[in-house]
Structure formats: structure tokens, C-alpha cells
Design an enzyme around this catalytic site. Sequence first.
Site, PDB file in Angstrom:
ATOM      1  N   GLU A 239      82.457  77.703  57.314  1.00 13.29           N
ATOM      2  CA  GLU A 239      81.605  78.878  57.164  1.00 13.29           C
ATOM      3  C   GLU A 239      82.051  79.693  55.948  1.00 13.29           C
ATOM      4  O   GLU A 239      83.013  80.472  56.047  1.00 13.29           O
ATOM      5  CB  GLU A 239      81.690  79.766  58.407  1.00 13.29           C
TER       6      GLU A 239
ATOM      7  N   GLU B  54      85.568  86.364  61.126  1.00 14.68           N
ATOM      8  CA  GLU B  54      85.602  87.768  61.561  1.00 14.68           C
ATOM      9  C   GLU B  54      86.890  88.064  62.333  1.00 14.68           C
ATOM     10  O   GLU B  54      87.449  89.152  62.236  1.00 14.68           O
ATOM     11  CB  GLU B  54      84.345  88.085  62.397  1.00 14.68           C
TER      12      GLU B  54
ATOM     13  N   HIS C 246      87.393  82.214  63.908  1.00 11.38           N
ATOM     14  CA  HIS C 246      86.217  82.659  63.145  1.00 11.38           C
ATOM     15  C   HIS C 246      86.668  83.637  62.061  1.00 11.38           C
ATOM     16  O   HIS C 246      87.621  84.395  62.269  1.00 11.38           O
ATOM     17  CB  HIS C 246      85.218  83.336  64.096  1.00 11.38           C
TER      18      HIS C 246
ATOM     19  N   SER D 172      74.149  81.851  57.626  1.00 13.02           N
ATOM     20  CA  SER D 172      72.715  82.051  57.404  1.00 13.02           C
ATOM     21  C   SER D 172      71.884  80.778  57.632  1.00 13.02           C
ATOM     22  O   SER D 172      70.924  80.515  56.917  1.00 13.02           O
ATOM     23  CB  SER D 172      72.463  82.633  56.007  1.00 13.02           C
TER      24      SER D 172
ATOM     25  N   GLY E 243      74.762  82.225  63.729  1.00 13.02           N
ATOM     26  CA  GLY E 243      74.914  83.590  64.222  1.00 13.02           C
ATOM     27  C   GLY E 243      73.547  84.201  64.510  1.00 13.02           C
ATOM     28  O   GLY E 243      72.936  83.958  65.548  1.00 13.02           O
ATOM     29  N   GLY E 244      73.060  84.993  63.569  1.00 15.49           N
ATOM     30  CA  GLY E 244      71.832  85.773  63.751  1.00 15.49           C
ATOM     31  C   GLY E 244      70.660  84.994  64.335  1.00 15.49           C
ATOM     32  O   GLY E 244      69.977  85.475  65.246  1.00 15.49           O
TER      33      GLY E 244
ATOM     34  N   ASN F  60      76.475  81.270  68.082  1.00 19.63           N
ATOM     35  CA  ASN F  60      77.549  82.258  68.245  1.00 19.63           C
ATOM     36  C   ASN F  60      76.879  83.633  68.303  1.00 19.63           C
ATOM     37  O   ASN F  60      76.437  84.151  67.286  1.00 19.63           O
ATOM     38  CB  ASN F  60      78.516  82.164  67.048  1.00 19.63           C
ATOM     39  N   TRP F  61      76.824  84.185  69.502  1.00 18.87           N
ATOM     40  CA  TRP F  61      76.100  85.462  69.680  1.00 18.87           C
ATOM     41  C   TRP F  61      76.903  86.653  69.155  1.00 18.87           C
ATOM     42  O   TRP F  61      76.368  87.760  69.080  1.00 18.87           O
ATOM     43  CB  TRP F  61      75.782  85.682  71.164  1.00 18.87           C
TER      44      TRP F  61
HETATM   45  P1  13P Z   1      74.949  83.998  60.511  1.00 16.39           P
HETATM   46  O1  13P Z   1      74.213  82.768  60.971  1.00 16.39           O
HETATM   47  O2  13P Z   1      74.415  85.260  61.113  1.00 16.39           O
HETATM   48  O3  13P Z   1      75.089  84.038  59.021  1.00 16.39           O
HETATM   49  O4  13P Z   1      76.447  83.883  61.110  1.00 16.39           O
HETATM   50  C1  13P Z   1      77.172  82.720  60.894  1.00 16.39           C
HETATM   51  C2  13P Z   1      78.374  82.760  61.753  1.00 16.39           C
HETATM   52  O5  13P Z   1      79.311  83.497  61.490  1.00 16.39           O
HETATM   53  C3  13P Z   1      78.399  81.896  62.946  1.00 16.39           C
HETATM   54  O6  13P Z   1      79.667  81.842  63.502  1.00 16.39           O
END
Ligand code: 13P
Length: 262
Positions: free
Chosen positions: A175, A105, A103, A221, A242-243, A12-13
Site C-alpha cells: 500500500e 496508519e 498497516h 484508492s 479502504g473507502g 478494511n473499514w
Molecule cells: P483507500 O482504499 O481508502 O485508499 O485505503 C486503502 C487502505 O489503507 C486499505 O487498508
Amino acid sequence: MPGDRKPLISGNWKMNINHLEAIQVVQKLAYLLSSDDYVAVDVSVHPPFTDLRSVQTTIEGEKRCEVALGAQNCHWEDKGAFTGEVSPAFLAKLNCALVIVGHSERRELFGETDETVNKKVKAVFAHAMTPIMCCGETLEEREAGQTDAKVLGQVKAGLAGLKAEQVASMVIAYEPIWAIGTGKTATAEDAQAVCGAIRATVAEQFDADTAAAVRIQYGGSVKSSNAAELMGQPDIDGALVGGASLDPDEFAKLVQYRLHGG
Ligand code: 13P
């Protein structure tokens, strides 16, 4: 039966990587991954909307690339006066196979509710794509002992009104919000406990076969250094990353977690 679930590792960018950079990232990923990887693991990338066409043509132009294209969100209506929204029909037209829905966010920053998540899940299915439906608790909720109530409530509401065969084919991503982008990963045991509870809820709401088939990802993470341990848990069938998905070297290594050990 659980052994039948092929892991899905999804990048997930978020709001990173423009459409020109995206071409290079996907070309590098295609170079780094081999047919052995695609046999072991399904892989998807979820770029920003503005990148999707470039990433689609890049993937289709790379002969050995089996990375699936995914989106990060969509609206539940096909078209209309919804300024700034993106139709699931348009995503299907770009050969998107997967759409992340709900998500944390989007729930926290953009007001998505269990009801809108449920509508979006249904809209994604209506266009023959697969939803990755997210759920997860805040740190306060975890500390107050409300993890299961929050997460399982989101799962039940998000899956309401779906057919069992739809649920069997979809992906649920657990998550924990406190683990997203913080470098704090849930322990493999904690992640397994919640993913196991999610599967038990699906069994209750639908049936045992549906629960055995649905894929459950962990996200928060995840890196190449902790993927193998997380993926070794019986109810964790993949990762939503994510990252660590922004760097193709690191993401390829994460996809190849089975080679790098835990
Ligand atoms: P990180 O891997 O950066 O913690 O993000 C997780 C995420 O929200 C993937 O959707």
C-alpha cells in the site's frame, strides 16, 4: 504456478461503521455476492473490534455468505496488563480468519515498528489465523528513489524468523502511503513493479515455491472502476480496500471486477 493464487479482496473499514450498521452492511453484501463470486475470489471484511461479534453472527447466520471475518490489528501477547489492546486469542475465538498487521496508519500514527509487526505476524500464526502484512512507501521516499529499499526492508523484517510454509500461506499488502485515501492510485505498472520486487525478495529470503504461493495485495484508492486493471497484473493477487469497502454496492461491484471489465 502463479495462476494457482486465488485473489483475495479485503475490505478494511478502518474506524468506520458501528456494530448496528455493520449488520446491515454485511447482510447487503451477502445478498449481492453469489457462489460464483466466491469460486473466483476470496473476500474478507475487517470491521472495528467492537463490530466483530455482530459481524461474526451475521455471517454465520447468512446461509450463502462466504465472506471471511478479519480484524485490523492485534497485540502480540495472549493476555496480560496491556490496557486497550486486543489479544489474538480473542480474535481467533470470534472465528477471525485474517488479521491486518502493520498497516501504514498503525506504523505512522501509533508507533508500530518492523519489530512489533514481526511479533504480531508470529502471534497471528500462533492462533491459526492468516496475517495480511502491510508495507508501503511515502511520497517523499518514492520521489527520492527509495521505494524498493523501504518496502523490501519492511518485508524482510516482517517475515524474519517465519517458516517458509507460513509465508506461503500468508498475504502481503503493498500500500503506497501516498495512494491511501487520496484518490491517487499507483499505475498498474508501478504497482506491479513493486509487487514483483516483493515476490523476488520472498524468493531470495525463502525459496521460489514460497514466492510463487504467497498472495500479494495492492491497496490505495482501489475502486470498482480500477480493480480489473490492477488485478490483471501478474504479481497482484488481490486488493486491500479502504473507502470503497464501506458501501456494500460498490464493494460487491469491486469483488465482481471480472464481470465489470477494466
Ligand atoms: P483507500 O482504499 O481508502 O485508499 O485505503 C486503502 C487502505 O489503507 C486499505 O487498508
